[in-house]
Scaffold this motif. Structure first.
Motif, PDB file in Angstrom:
ATOM      1  N   ILE A   1      -8.504   2.460   4.855  1.00 33.66           N
ATOM      2  CA  ILE A   1      -7.963   1.295   4.151  1.00 33.66           C
ATOM      3  C   ILE A   1      -8.342   1.392   2.687  1.00 33.66           C
ATOM      4  CG2 ILE A   1      -8.163  -1.211   3.836  1.00 33.66           C
ATOM      5  CD1 ILE A   1      -8.352  -1.453   6.880  1.00 33.66           C
ATOM      6  N   MET A   2      -7.331   1.249   1.835  1.00 31.42           N
ATOM      7  CA  MET A   2      -7.553   1.295   0.392  1.00 31.42           C
ATOM      8  C   MET A   2      -7.605  -0.100  -0.221  1.00 31.42           C
ATOM      9  SD  MET A   2      -7.879   4.510   0.069  1.00 31.42           S
ATOM     10  CE  MET A   2      -7.931   4.770  -1.691  1.00 31.42           C
ATOM     11  N   LYS A   3      -6.796  -1.029   0.341  1.00 29.33           N
ATOM     12  CA  LYS A   3      -6.722  -2.356  -0.254  1.00 29.33           C
ATOM     13  C   LYS A   3      -5.964  -3.311   0.663  1.00 29.33           C
ATOM     14  CE  LYS A   3      -5.918  -4.383  -4.723  1.00 29.33           C
ATOM     15  NZ  LYS A   3      -5.602  -4.189  -6.097  1.00 29.33           N
TER      16      LYS A   3
ATOM     17  N   ASN B   1      10.822  -9.196   5.575  1.00 31.47           N
ATOM     18  CA  ASN B   1       9.414  -9.445   5.246  1.00 31.47           C
ATOM     19  C   ASN B   1       8.620  -8.140   5.163  1.00 31.47           C
ATOM     20  OD1 ASN B   1       9.362  -8.994   8.014  1.00 31.47           O
ATOM     21  ND2 ASN B   1       8.018 -10.719   8.472  1.00 31.47           N
ATOM     22  N   GLU B   2       9.003  -7.131   5.936  1.00 34.32           N
ATOM     23  CA  GLU B   2       8.318  -5.838   5.843  1.00 34.32           C
ATOM     24  C   GLU B   2       8.746  -5.088   4.579  1.00 34.32           C
ATOM     25  OE1 GLU B   2       8.212  -3.502   9.426  1.00 34.32           O
ATOM     26  OE2 GLU B   2       7.171  -5.094  10.515  1.00 34.32           O
ATOM     27  N   ARG B   3       9.998  -5.256   4.158  1.00 38.62           N
ATOM     28  CA  ARG B   3      10.429  -4.657   2.885  1.00 38.62           C
ATOM     29  C   ARG B   3       9.636  -5.257   1.719  1.00 38.62           C
ATOM     30  NH1 ARG B   3      15.462  -4.816   5.551  1.00 38.62           N
ATOM     31  NH2 ARG B   3      16.050  -6.782   4.543  1.00 38.62           N
ATOM     32  N   LYS B   4       9.403  -6.562   1.784  1.00 34.69           N
ATOM     33  CA  LYS B   4       8.640  -7.244   0.722  1.00 34.69           C
ATOM     34  C   LYS B   4       7.206  -6.720   0.687  1.00 34.69           C
ATOM     35  CE  LYS B   4       7.791 -11.770  -1.201  1.00 34.69           C
ATOM     36  NZ  LYS B   4       6.616 -12.546  -1.086  1.00 34.69           N
ATOM     37  N   ILE B   5       6.583  -6.571   1.850  1.00 37.36           N
ATOM     38  CA  ILE B   5       5.213  -6.043   1.922  1.00 37.36           C
ATOM     39  C   ILE B   5       5.187  -4.602   1.418  1.00 37.36           C
ATOM     40  CG2 ILE B   5       3.454  -5.250   3.579  1.00 37.36           C
ATOM     41  CD1 ILE B   5       3.209  -8.242   2.877  1.00 37.36           C
ATOM     42  N   LEU B   6       6.202  -3.815   1.768  1.00 39.78           N
ATOM     43  CA  LEU B   6       6.277  -2.439   1.280  1.00 39.78           C
ATOM     44  C   LEU B   6       6.332  -2.412  -0.246  1.00 39.78           C
ATOM     45  CD1 LEU B   6       6.563   0.620   1.549  1.00 39.78           C
ATOM     46  CD2 LEU B   6       9.013   0.272   1.941  1.00 39.78           C
ATOM     47  N   GLU B   7       7.126  -3.287  -0.842  1.00 42.33           N
ATOM     48  CA  GLU B   7       7.207  -3.364  -2.307  1.00 42.33           C
ATOM     49  C   GLU B   7       5.833  -3.626  -2.908  1.00 42.33           C
ATOM     50  OE1 GLU B   7      10.647  -5.462  -4.380  1.00 42.33           O
ATOM     51  OE2 GLU B   7      10.862  -6.191  -2.323  1.00 42.33           O
ATOM     52  N   GLN B   8       5.137  -4.632  -2.368  1.00 40.38           N
ATOM     53  CA  GLN B   8       3.806  -4.983  -2.875  1.00 40.38           C
ATOM     54  C   GLN B   8       2.832  -3.818  -2.703  1.00 40.38           C
ATOM     55  OE1 GLN B   8       4.386  -9.194  -0.809  1.00 40.38           O
ATOM     56  NE2 GLN B   8       2.291  -8.936  -1.510  1.00 40.38           N
ATOM     57  N   ALA B   9       2.834  -3.213  -1.526  1.00 42.85           N
ATOM     58  CA  ALA B   9       1.900  -2.127  -1.234  1.00 42.85           C
ATOM     59  C   ALA B   9       2.174  -0.917  -2.120  1.00 42.85           C
ATOM     60  CB  ALA B   9       1.991  -1.738   0.239  1.00 42.85           C
ATOM     61  N   TYR B  10       3.443  -0.613  -2.355  1.00 42.60           N
ATOM     62  CA  TYR B  10       3.762   0.560  -3.160  1.00 42.60           C
ATOM     63  C   TYR B  10       3.363   0.356  -4.616  1.00 42.60           C
ATOM     64  CZ  TYR B  10       5.926   5.059  -3.975  1.00 42.60           C
ATOM     65  OH  TYR B  10       6.128   6.385  -4.275  1.00 42.60           O
ATOM     66  N   GLU B  11       3.503  -0.879  -5.103  1.00 42.75           N
ATOM     67  CA  GLU B  11       3.024  -1.187  -6.465  1.00 42.75           C
ATOM     68  C   GLU B  11       1.513  -0.979  -6.547  1.00 42.75           C
ATOM     69  OE1 GLU B  11       4.219  -5.040  -7.923  1.00 42.75           O
ATOM     70  OE2 GLU B  11       6.318  -4.651  -7.414  1.00 42.75           O
ATOM     71  N   GLU B  12       0.785  -1.446  -5.528  1.00 37.82           N
ATOM     72  CA  GLU B  12      -0.674  -1.258  -5.478  1.00 37.82           C
ATOM     73  C   GLU B  12      -1.024   0.230  -5.429  1.00 37.82           C
ATOM     74  OE1 GLU B  12      -2.946  -3.463  -5.876  1.00 37.82           O
ATOM     75  OE2 GLU B  12      -1.950  -5.363  -5.452  1.00 37.82           O
ATOM     76  N   TYR B  13      -0.283   0.977  -4.618  1.00 37.00           N
ATOM     77  CA  TYR B  13      -0.493   2.426  -4.506  1.00 37.00           C
ATOM     78  C   TYR B  13      -0.339   3.098  -5.870  1.00 37.00           C
ATOM     79  CZ  TYR B  13       1.171   7.230  -3.833  1.00 37.00           C
ATOM     80  OH  TYR B  13       1.390   8.581  -3.944  1.00 37.00           O
ATOM     81  N   GLN B  14       0.734   2.759  -6.585  1.00 33.26           N
ATOM     82  CA  GLN B  14       0.967   3.352  -7.901  1.00 33.26           C
ATOM     83  C   GLN B  14      -0.148   2.989  -8.880  1.00 33.26           C
ATOM     84  OE1 GLN B  14       5.060   1.892  -8.305  1.00 33.26           O
ATOM     85  NE2 GLN B  14       5.745   4.015  -8.322  1.00 33.26           N
ATOM     86  N   GLU B  15      -0.618   1.751  -8.797  1.00 41.36           N
ATOM     87  CA  GLU B  15      -1.714   1.311  -9.664  1.00 41.36           C
ATOM     88  C   GLU B  15      -3.002   2.074  -9.340  1.00 41.36           C
ATOM     89  OE1 GLU B  15      -3.244  -0.512 -12.851  1.00 41.36           O
ATOM     90  OE2 GLU B  15      -1.149  -0.694 -12.240  1.00 41.36           O
ATOM     91  N   LEU B  16      -3.304   2.247  -8.062  1.00 39.35           N
ATOM     92  CA  LEU B  16      -4.499   2.995  -7.661  1.00 39.35           C
ATOM     93  C   LEU B  16      -4.417   4.450  -8.107  1.00 39.35           C
ATOM     94  CD1 LEU B  16      -5.131   1.562  -4.071  1.00 39.35           C
ATOM     95  CD2 LEU B  16      -6.421   1.066  -6.153  1.00 39.35           C
ATOM     96  N   ARG B  17      -3.228   5.026  -8.047  1.00 41.08           N
ATOM     97  CA  ARG B  17      -3.051   6.409  -8.524  1.00 41.08           C
ATOM     98  C   ARG B  17      -3.267   6.490 -10.026  1.00 41.08           C
ATOM     99  NH1 ARG B  17       1.696   9.895  -7.203  1.00 41.08           N
ATOM    100  NH2 ARG B  17       0.242  11.338  -8.129  1.00 41.08           N
TER     101      ARG B  17
ATOM    102  N   CYS C   1      -5.064   4.587 -11.866  1.00 37.00           N
ATOM    103  CA  CYS C   1      -6.487   4.385 -12.150  1.00 37.00           C
ATOM    104  C   CYS C   1      -7.362   5.480 -11.539  1.00 37.00           C
ATOM    105  CB  CYS C   1      -6.934   3.023 -11.629  1.00 37.00           C
ATOM    106  SG  CYS C   1      -6.124   1.642 -12.413  1.00 37.00           S
ATOM    107  N   LYS C   2      -6.724   6.453 -10.894  1.00 35.10           N
ATOM    108  CA  LYS C   2      -7.400   7.582 -10.262  1.00 35.10           C
ATOM    109  C   LYS C   2      -8.360   7.162  -9.148  1.00 35.10           C
ATOM    110  CE  LYS C   2      -6.788  10.668 -14.164  1.00 35.10           C
ATOM    111  NZ  LYS C   2      -5.428  10.938 -13.912  1.00 35.10           N
ATOM    112  N   VAL C   3      -8.017   6.043  -8.461  1.00 35.14           N
ATOM    113  CA  VAL C   3      -8.797   5.580  -7.315  1.00 35.14           C
ATOM    114  C   VAL C   3      -8.251   6.209  -6.032  1.00 35.14           C
ATOM    115  CG1 VAL C   3      -9.482   3.539  -5.982  1.00 35.14           C
ATOM    116  CG2 VAL C   3      -9.384   3.433  -8.473  1.00 35.14           C
ATOM    117  N   TRP C   4      -6.949   6.450  -6.013  1.00 36.15           N
ATOM    118  CA  TRP C   4      -6.307   7.069  -4.847  1.00 36.15           C
ATOM    119  C   TRP C   4      -6.726   8.527  -4.775  1.00 36.15           C
ATOM    120  CZ3 TRP C   4      -3.468   4.403  -1.304  1.00 36.15           C
ATOM    121  CH2 TRP C   4      -2.810   5.165  -0.319  1.00 36.15           C
ATOM    122  N   LYS C   5      -7.214   8.943  -3.614  1.00 35.75           N
ATOM    123  CA  LYS C   5      -7.668  10.324  -3.450  1.00 35.75           C
ATOM    124  C   LYS C   5      -6.478  11.208  -3.081  1.00 35.75           C
ATOM    125  CE  LYS C   5     -11.762   8.317  -1.480  1.00 35.75           C
ATOM    126  NZ  LYS C   5     -11.539   7.245  -0.531  1.00 35.75           N
ATOM    127  N   ASN C   6      -6.250  12.255  -3.825  1.00 34.16           N
ATOM    128  CA  ASN C   6      -5.189  13.184  -3.487  1.00 34.16           C
ATOM    129  C   ASN C   6      -5.694  14.170  -2.451  1.00 34.16           C
ATOM    130  OD1 ASN C   6      -3.069  12.241  -5.119  1.00 34.16           O
ATOM    131  ND2 ASN C   6      -4.049  13.142  -6.906  1.00 34.16           N
TER     132      ASN C   6
END
Length: 148
Positions: A62-64, A123-139, A141-146
């Motif tokens: 879990i990342m966030k 509702n799952e499309r909406k959650i996907l939008e939110q999660a993908y924005e968070e994913y891009q932000e974590l990347r 900020c170099k928090v997401w591990k490649n």
């Protein structure tokens, strides 16, 4: 009204999103995100990780926390009011294996725009939008591990 709580994950590996294809007697059919019911004594995070592993065979971290969705549907004993708590997760590989016992017939990782259009529920499309924005932000900020 019956109250229910589930937890699930928006699982990403190398920028692609994990989806499951469910077909239950041709009534409930379509692509969904992995999620399931909280068991006695389980935290929301534990439920989300367990359900992703059970339904898709994916090992994740879990990342966030992403947010909560709510919907109602007609169940066997009446109207069910369900809250679903969603987590952004990083998988350790592209491996997935759909859980046949839960009527999942296929699974796979898809590019964002493909996953968005495949998902059955708004509702799952909406959650996907939110999660993908968070994913891009974590990347960014170099928090997401490649992972390799």
């Amino acid at each position: 009204m019956i109250e229910a709580t589930s937890c699930g994950g928006v699982v990403i590996f190398r920028g692609k999103i994990l989806l499951l294809y469910k077909n239950f007697r041709h009534k409930y059919e379509g692509w969904v995100l992995p999620k399931g019911t909280v068991e006695e004594g389980e935290s929301h995070k534990e439920t989300a990780l367990r359900e992703v592993q059970e339904e898709a065979g994916a090992q994740c971290e879990i990342m966030k926390y992403v947010g909560k969705s709510h919907y109602t549907f007609d169940g066997a004993e009446g109207i069910v009011s369900k809250d679903v708590y969603w987590y952004l997760m990083q998988a350790d590989s592209f491996f997935s294996k759909p859980q046949r016992e839960e009527f999942f017939l296929d699974s796979g990782y898809y590019k964002y725009h493909e996953a968005y259009h495949l998902l059955k529920f708004a509702n799952e499309r909406k959650i996907l939008e939110q999660a993908y924005e968070e994913y891009q932000e974590l990347r960014k900020c170099k928090v997401w591990k490649n992972k390799k």
